[in-house]
Design a protein around this motif. Structure first.
Motif, PDB file in Angstrom:
ATOM      1  N   ARG A 389      15.961  -0.760 -18.309  1.00 17.09           N
ATOM      2  CA  ARG A 389      14.822  -1.597 -18.698  1.00 17.09           C
ATOM      3  C   ARG A 389      14.032  -0.880 -19.793  1.00 17.09           C
ATOM      4  NH1 ARG A 389      10.998  -2.159 -13.763  1.00 17.09           N
ATOM      5  NH2 ARG A 389      11.055   0.107 -14.069  1.00 17.09           N
ATOM      6  N   ASN A 390      13.594  -1.649 -20.783  1.00 11.55           N
ATOM      7  CA  ASN A 390      12.704  -1.092 -21.793  1.00 11.55           C
ATOM      8  C   ASN A 390      11.481  -0.505 -21.088  1.00 11.55           C
ATOM      9  OD1 ASN A 390      10.561  -0.889 -23.806  1.00 11.55           O
ATOM     10  ND2 ASN A 390      11.857  -2.123 -25.140  1.00 11.55           N
ATOM     11  N   LEU A 393       8.369  -2.368 -20.264  1.00  8.31           N
ATOM     12  CA  LEU A 393       8.358  -3.410 -19.240  1.00  8.31           C
ATOM     13  C   LEU A 393       8.212  -2.872 -17.825  1.00  8.31           C
ATOM     14  CD1 LEU A 393      11.177  -5.699 -20.700  1.00  8.31           C
ATOM     15  CD2 LEU A 393       8.699  -5.904 -21.000  1.00  8.31           C
ATOM     16  N   SER A 398       3.607  -1.353 -18.633  1.00  8.35           N
ATOM     17  CA  SER A 398       3.206  -2.673 -19.115  1.00  8.35           C
ATOM     18  C   SER A 398       1.715  -2.906 -18.844  1.00  8.35           C
ATOM     19  CB  SER A 398       4.041  -3.778 -18.455  1.00  8.35           C
ATOM     20  OG  SER A 398       3.785  -3.863 -17.078  1.00  8.35           O
ATOM     21  N   LYS A 402      -1.062  -3.638 -21.706  1.00 13.04           N
ATOM     22  CA  LYS A 402      -1.970  -4.783 -21.634  1.00 13.04           C
ATOM     23  C   LYS A 402      -3.422  -4.336 -21.811  1.00 13.04           C
ATOM     24  CE  LYS A 402       1.129  -7.404 -18.618  1.00 13.04           C
ATOM     25  NZ  LYS A 402       1.426  -7.780 -17.208  1.00 13.04           N
ATOM     26  N   ARG A 436       7.758  -8.715 -27.933  1.00 15.34           N
ATOM     27  CA  ARG A 436       7.116  -9.655 -27.015  1.00 15.34           C
ATOM     28  C   ARG A 436       7.185 -11.080 -27.568  1.00 15.34           C
ATOM     29  NH1 ARG A 436       1.314  -9.231 -28.395  1.00 15.34           N
ATOM     30  NH2 ARG A 436       0.848 -10.494 -26.580  1.00 15.34           N
ATOM     31  N   SER A 438       9.609 -14.291 -28.131  1.00 12.74           N
ATOM     32  CA  SER A 438      10.905 -14.855 -27.738  1.00 12.74           C
ATOM     33  C   SER A 438      11.557 -15.654 -28.864  1.00 12.74           C
ATOM     34  CB  SER A 438      10.744 -15.754 -26.505  1.00 12.74           C
ATOM     35  OG  SER A 438       9.887 -16.847 -26.800  1.00 12.74           O
TER      36      SER A 438
END
Length: 474
Positions: A389-390, A393, A398, A402, A436, A438
């Motif tokens: 997983r990055n 994330l 994360s 944020k 981030r 898509s």
């Protein structure tokens, strides 16, 4: 000149600053070590300065005596300049060694060279492994971070010595076997790339405080010192506040006002950027840091640029950007550059079939190396939970992003408006925004590629590949 008595546990060739300190570290940890240097005078000087540790050192005049002084199966560490010198030393040793003996390249080697040497060793003998050693002169002497690569049985032969001399974190050795062939040197290369980015981001924040806020070096040092008590606690932040608060003994001026703004480099950061491009994995913060060092060397051009275009209006409004915002920007940038570094290691592991233990890599970076920091405990835990997983994330990171992303954006935006260069922080923000999003703009790139080269594309409404636009029908 060879000392009499029990044979040495291990040998070392190359008594420069790093090699000499590593030899003393090995001796201080209770191992008998044979040493050899091409220049005999340097060997004599080294022994004369070793003090009580000289009892554990076995100096030799010739390479033949050196090899004979080491217990079989022999293990010999090379601390010679990377490149041709390593190949020449291996060629000189090969006729004197048995197939089960082991040569260890502990220099800053390009991992492609290590892969080649490992393949040569399999065909010709003796055995070979490459280890990355980080921590500079102090680390070599008192405990570095050690990143091992090669055959597992080779590591098993010398791992107890390497673990003993390594730095410790909560009594755990900062030394580990990371995979076959050049795995250790690849990880050391990425370590240095992260180091470049981390240093550059700190320098950028320093520049905002100096040029944007008009703060003195001592005031900036106080800020870094305060930050070192929080999540940013790290060796690099620690030395940054010490550098900022140091006065030049000759002039009494702040040391930073005396140091010319032309940054040097030894190539490992550049290797990281090259490997990221070759492996097809993003490392934009590292690439920006390397490019900025290159630009710093162009001092005459920069002076001409300022004469032509004028200096930027650097002064910032403290209400637009605060010291707290700078801290948050540095936190976010650090997370992102580590995410890129671990992503690069993961991609190399996949392409080479190396079973690289990413959580273990984070652990052995916790002490001894230049990028040691408080965040690495949490990074190791996050990678243990999911190493594919990055890192951005992972829940802990994360949440931090944020909390800090808006302030990173604020710092980059205000810096751009006021002509304050923040290339690594800008690259980190762009990476964050792309990762981030898509629906990116790469559909335009694919349309362009198909238009001029009929490369084809995938469709959003159908499966499969190789679709073409109507421009290709005429």
């Amino acid at each position: 000149m060879t000392s009499q008595g029990a044979q040495a546990d291990i040998g070392l060739i190359g008594l420069g600053t790093m090699g000499g300190n590593l030899a003393l570290n090995i001796a201080e940890n209770g191992f008998r070590i044979s040493v050899f240097n091409r220049t005999l005078e340097k060997t004599d000087q080294f022994i004369a300065k070793a003090g009580a540790l000289a009892e554990k050192l076995v100096p030799s005049k010739t390479l033949e005596d050196f090899v004979a002084s080491i217990a079989s199966p022999r293990a010999i560490i090379l601390m010679v300049p990377a490149g041709d010198a390593v190949d020449a030393q291996i060629a000189a040793l090969r006729p004197l060694l048995d197939a089960e003996d082991l040569i260890i390249d502990a220099g800053n080697a390009n991992y492609h060279d290590t892969n080649r040497r490992a393949a040569d060793a399999e065909a010709q003998g003796p055995r070979f492994m490459g280890i990355g050693v980080s921590g500079g002169e102090e680390g070599a002497r008192f405990g570095p971070s050690i990143m091992g690569g090669g055959a597992k049985d080779a590591w098993d032969q010398v791992g107890h010595i390497l673990e003993a001399i390594s730095a410790k974190h909560d009594n755990e050795p900062c030394a580990a076997f990371l995979g076959a062939a050049g795995a250790g040197h690849l990880v050391k290369t990425v370590h240095n790339g992260i180091e470049y980015a981390d240093m550059q981001m700190i320098a950028e924040v320093y520049g905002v405080m100096r040029d944007g806020f008009g703060m003195s070096s001592n005031e900036i040092g106080d800020v870094f010192e305060k930050w070192n008590g929080g999540i940013l606690q790290s060796y690099l932040i620690e030395i940054s506040y010490k550098v900022a608060k140091t006065a030049d003994p000759e002039t009494g001026k702040p040391m930073l006002d005396i140091i010319l703004d032309k940054a040097g480099q030894k190539g490992t950061g550049r290797w990281t950027a090259i490997e990221a491009l070759m492996l097809g994995t993003p490392a934009s913060a590292i690439e920006a840091a390397v490019a900025t060092r290159n630009m710093s060397a162009r001092l005459d051009e920069r002076k001409k640029g300022e004469a032509e275009f004028g200096a930027a209006p650097n002064e910032l409004d403290r209400e637009a950007v605060s010291i707290d915002a700078l801290e948050a920007a540095l936190i976010a940038g650090k997370i992102i550059c580590y995410a890129q570094g671990f992503g690069l290691i993961l991609e190399a592991a996949k392409q080479y079939g190396w079973a690289m233990p990413l959580p273990e890599i984070a652990k052995i970076w916790r002490n001894g190396c230049i990028i040691r920091s408080a965040m690495l405990n949490d990074m190791s835990a996050a990678l243990a939970d999911d190493d594919e997983r990055n890192l951005m994330l992972a829940p802990f990171f994360s949440d931090k992003l944020k909390e800090t992303e808006a302030m990173l954006r604020q710092v980059v935006a205000q810096a751009a408006l006021h002509g304050l260069p923040v290339p690594a922080l800008s690259a980190a923000l762009s990476y964050f925004d792309i990762m981030r999003t898509s629906c990116s703009t790469a559909n335009m790139l694919q349309g362009q590629r198909d238009f001029f080269g009929a490369h084809g594309f995938e469709r959003t409404d159908k499966d499969g590949t190789g679709y073409h636009g109507p421009w290709a029908m005429g």
